[in-house]
Design a protein around this motif. Structure first.
Motif, PDB file in Angstrom:
ATOM      1  N   LYS A   3       0.829  -1.200   0.000  1.00 33.59           N
ATOM      2  CA  LYS A   3       0.000   0.000   0.000  1.00 33.59           C
ATOM      3  C   LYS A   3       0.869   1.259   0.000  1.00 33.59           C
ATOM      4  N   LYS A   4       1.987   1.185   0.725  1.00 32.32           N
ATOM      5  CA  LYS A   4       2.950   2.288   0.767  1.00 32.32           C
ATOM      6  C   LYS A   4       4.343   1.709   0.525  1.00 32.32           C
ATOM      7  N   PHE A  78      16.136  12.082  10.560  1.00 36.41           N
ATOM      8  CA  PHE A  78      15.829  11.648   9.195  1.00 36.41           C
ATOM      9  C   PHE A  78      15.107  10.294   9.207  1.00 36.41           C
ATOM     10  N   LEU A  79      15.633   9.359   9.992  1.00 35.70           N
ATOM     11  CA  LEU A  79      15.019   8.025  10.082  1.00 35.70           C
ATOM     12  C   LEU A  79      13.605   8.101  10.660  1.00 35.70           C
ATOM     13  N   MET A  80      13.409   8.936  11.648  1.00 37.36           N
ATOM     14  CA  MET A  80      12.087   9.061  12.262  1.00 37.36           C
ATOM     15  C   MET A  80      11.082   9.681  11.286  1.00 37.36           C
ATOM     16  N   ILE A  85       5.972   8.077   7.963  1.00 37.14           N
ATOM     17  CA  ILE A  85       5.162   7.935   6.741  1.00 37.14           C
ATOM     18  C   ILE A  85       4.404   6.620   6.733  1.00 37.14           C
ATOM     19  N   GLY A  86       4.978   5.607   7.393  1.00 37.40           N
ATOM     20  CA  GLY A  86       4.273   4.333   7.525  1.00 37.40           C
ATOM     21  C   GLY A  86       4.372   3.410   6.324  1.00 37.40           C
ATOM     22  N   PHE A  87       5.564   3.303   5.760  1.00 33.50           N
ATOM     23  CA  PHE A  87       5.750   2.388   4.626  1.00 33.50           C
ATOM     24  C   PHE A  87       5.553   0.942   5.082  1.00 33.50           C
ATOM     25  N   TYR A 104      15.576  -0.871   7.212  1.00 35.46           N
ATOM     26  CA  TYR A 104      15.199  -1.531   8.463  1.00 35.46           C
ATOM     27  C   TYR A 104      14.447  -0.571   9.397  1.00 35.46           C
ATOM     28  N   PHE A 105      14.976   0.635   9.552  1.00 36.85           N
ATOM     29  CA  PHE A 105      14.380   1.588  10.494  1.00 36.85           C
ATOM     30  C   PHE A 105      13.123   2.261   9.945  1.00 36.85           C
ATOM     31  N   SER A 106      12.797   2.007   8.683  1.00 41.63           N
ATOM     32  CA  SER A 106      11.567   2.572   8.122  1.00 41.63           C
ATOM     33  C   SER A 106      10.333   1.992   8.798  1.00 41.63           C
TER      34      SER A 106
END
Length: 389
Positions: A3-4, A78-80, A85-87, A104-106
């Motif tokens: 979805k994302k 940046f990672l946060m 966004i919730g990929f 990984y951190f996404s």
């Protein structure tokens, strides 16, 4: 799931541009999905106005130069921001360590990567890792990841959109009379056709000096082009080394004024725009040119993506990996290991030596590629004659 989707390509301009077939394929498979691209800051212009990309996220490499604590803060911020966004899916096409960590951190549940070297435990940052065939064109390598995901892949198409406003800006830059409405159409046409053949975009420089041809050789080709009635647009980045190469090339052309040309001179056979254009402006200028001649660098990929015929000089790089892509061609791209090859309307001129491609920064790390310097102007002019005729 799907979805994302976040596609990560933390590389240079040309690498980012030839990733665009991936976005088209993803949108065709998941029409209602939100698809984002994560690229290095400074490369995003080649993705702008792409109908298959919903969001472009840029990573500022300048963060790496900050003091340790501040760098840590900025990296985490940046990672946060990406995590918010919730990929649900990441597709990492870079093969680098940083891209793996970002993936990984996404927070995505599905994290797809390509098999590559890196720090210990890197493979555990992904949920799926695919091994791809490194012996084919990069466009096809990128799409192979999607194929291994089980997706349907249509005709590969490198997409680079230019607006009519951008084209008009470029025409006014090169042909100032276009913007003077006191001239009728026929008079305008007569004014700009004193150079009665082609407008040739030449980009003879690169950040990688080992990809550059001899300055005097490039000058010989330019002299032949203008003596044949063609007009030349010279471009380069703002880097001092590249600007010095442009100066050197022009010094071998006696008829060319040493005075700075500025943005355009209607009567000059050579328009020197080196260091004067943003990336979007360079794309606009390339879009109104008839032809591209130069070396293996990002503007080569830009011209090819715009559908312009390309003749490119290759040294230690593999054309079967990086040759200019032709969206209309149906044959296999650059099937030989080296040598002169054609793919659609694009031609790569390269020696057929057994050491090519070596992928090195010049012979023995010298920043000079003997295989490139061995190509003589007469050979290139002969190819140009056949194509431009």
């Amino acid at each position: 799931m799907y979805k994302k989707i976040l596609v990560i390509k933390l590389r240079h301009i040309g690498d980012v541009l030839i990733t665009t077939p991936v976005f088209k394929a993803l949108k065709e498979n998941f029409q209602n999905s939100f698809i984002a691209a994560l690229v290095n800051q400074g490369t995003e212009a080649v993705l702008e106005k792409n109908p298959y990309i919903d969001k472009i996220i840029t990573y500022d490499k300048g963060i790496k130069k900050l003091p340790a604590f501040k760098r840590y803060i900025e990296e985490m911020r940046f990672l946060m921001d990406i995590r918010k966004i919730g990929f649900d899916t990441t597709i990492e096409l870079t093969g680098g360590d940083r891209a793996a960590v970002i993936s990984y951190f996404s927070g995505a549940k599905k994290r797809i990567g390509i098999k590559s070297r890196g720090f210990f435990g890197k493979k555990h940052l992904y949920t799926e890792i695919f091994e791809i065939n490194w012996h084919k064109h990069t466009v096809l390598q990128n799409l192979e990841v999607l194929e291994k995901m089980g997706l349907t892949i249509g005709k590969p198409e490198v997409i680079l959109n230019v607006t009519e406003e951008e084209k008009t800006w470029a025409k006014n830059l090169i042909f100032p009379r276009y913007s003077d409405h006191s001239f009728c159409h026929s008079e305008q046409k007569q004014k700009i056709s004193s150079f009665n053949k082609k407008l040739i975009h030449i980009h003879p420089t690169s950040r990688w000096l080992f990809k550059c041809w001899k300055d005097e050789y490039m000058a010989e080709v330019i002299k032949w082009l203008i003596s044949s009635g063609h007009r030349v647009v010279l471009t380069s980045s703002r880097d001092d080394r590249e600007l010095k190469k442009i100066e050197s090339i022009l010094s071998y052309i006696p008829s060319f004024s040493s005075e700075p040309i500025g943005y355009a001179q209607e009567k000059s056979p050579i328009i020197n725009l080196a260091g004067k254009l943003t990336l979007r402006q360079l794309i606009a200028v390339s879009s109104i040119c008839d032809f591209y001649f130069g070396i293996d660098t990002a503007p080569m990929h830009i011209a090819a993506a715009l559908g312009k015929p390309v003749i490119a000089l290759f040294g230690p790089s593999g054309a079967f990996h990086w040759g200019p892509w032709d969206n209309e061609a149906i044959e296999k791209p650059y099937p030989q290991r080296n040598g002169i090859q054609r793919f659609g309307k694009n031609i790569v001129i390269q020696r057929n030596w057994s050491c090519i491609p070596c992928g090195q920064d010049g012979c023995g790390g010298s920043k000079i590629s003997k295989c490139l310097f061995d190509i003589k102007p007469e050979e290139v002019i002969e190819v140009l004659k056949n194509v431009l005729s």
